[in-house]
Design a protein around this motif. Sequence first.
Motif, short mmCIF file in Angstrom:
data_model
loop_
_atom_site.label_atom_id
_atom_site.label_comp_id
_atom_site.label_asym_id
_atom_site.label_seq_id
_atom_site.Cartn_x
_atom_site.Cartn_y
_atom_site.Cartn_z
N ASP A 87 11.66 -9.29 -7.47
CA ASP A 87 10.86 -8.15 -7.04
C ASP A 87 10.49 -8.27 -5.56
N VAL A 91 10.96 -5.66 -2.51
CA VAL A 91 9.91 -5.25 -1.56
C VAL A 91 10.41 -5.42 -0.13
N GLU A 94 13.04 -2.69 0.60
CA GLU A 94 12.40 -1.38 0.74
C GLU A 94 11.64 -1.28 2.06
N THR A 95 10.95 -2.34 2.44
CA THR A 95 10.21 -2.35 3.70
C THR A 95 11.15 -2.22 4.88
N GLU A 130 1.82 -10.51 1.00
CA GLU A 130 1.68 -9.08 0.75
C GLU A 130 2.91 -8.57 0.01
N THR A 131 2.67 -7.74 -1.00
CA THR A 131 3.77 -7.15 -1.75
C THR A 131 3.81 -5.63 -1.65
N SER A 132 2.93 -5.06 -0.86
CA SER A 132 2.93 -3.62 -0.66
C SER A 132 3.68 -3.30 0.63
N SER A 133 4.80 -2.59 0.50
CA SER A 133 5.58 -2.28 1.69
C SER A 133 4.79 -1.38 2.65
N ALA A 134 3.92 -0.53 2.12
CA ALA A 134 3.10 0.32 3.00
C ALA A 134 2.16 -0.52 3.86
N GLU A 135 1.56 -1.55 3.28
CA GLU A 135 0.67 -2.44 4.04
C GLU A 135 1.46 -3.24 5.07
N ARG A 138 2.32 -0.93 7.93
CA ARG A 138 1.12 -0.67 8.72
C ARG A 138 0.85 -1.85 9.67
#
Length: 166
Positions: A87, A91, A94-95, A130-135, A138
């Motif tokens: 996963d 990530v 995708e990022t 970090e696992t949130s591509s949006a974060e 940013r």
Amino acid sequence: MIKAVMMMNTQGKPRLAKFYDFLPVEKQQELIRGVFSVLCSRPENVSNFLEIDSLFGPDSRLVYKHYATLYFVLVFDGSENELAMLDLIQVLVETLDKCFSNVCELDIVFNYSKMHTVLDEIVFGGQVLETSSAEVIRAVEEISKLEAASNAISLVPNSVSGWRGR
């Protein structure tokens, strides 16, 4: 702990390799060649999970994903979960897709520092941050703004720089 993150093309050229334990360059190159030889000999219809004790020592595992002309590889120890690592590769991809609008091998080659920035926002010191591509995006945009601002600052006053032109 994550031991290494690698991206290599289908010819075995490493496009990004980051080791989280100190290893001499010769050893890193040997490991990259070893990982590639294992990956290129595997059929497409087998699992993306491998135990890789022979290369990285006891309790070492490898997860990879093959996208177009690139292999994305994570090497880690038994404290990490294989599915979580798979996963994490997703990530990362995708990022990178969001950063470069459909990432390709040339993006990795020509944007090396940005690649390391993205990777450092996701994994640092062998630990997942970090696992949130949006974060991650940013944070990378914020770092890019700071770099641009620091490049715009002139250390020579205008009066002196104007004097040189005369």
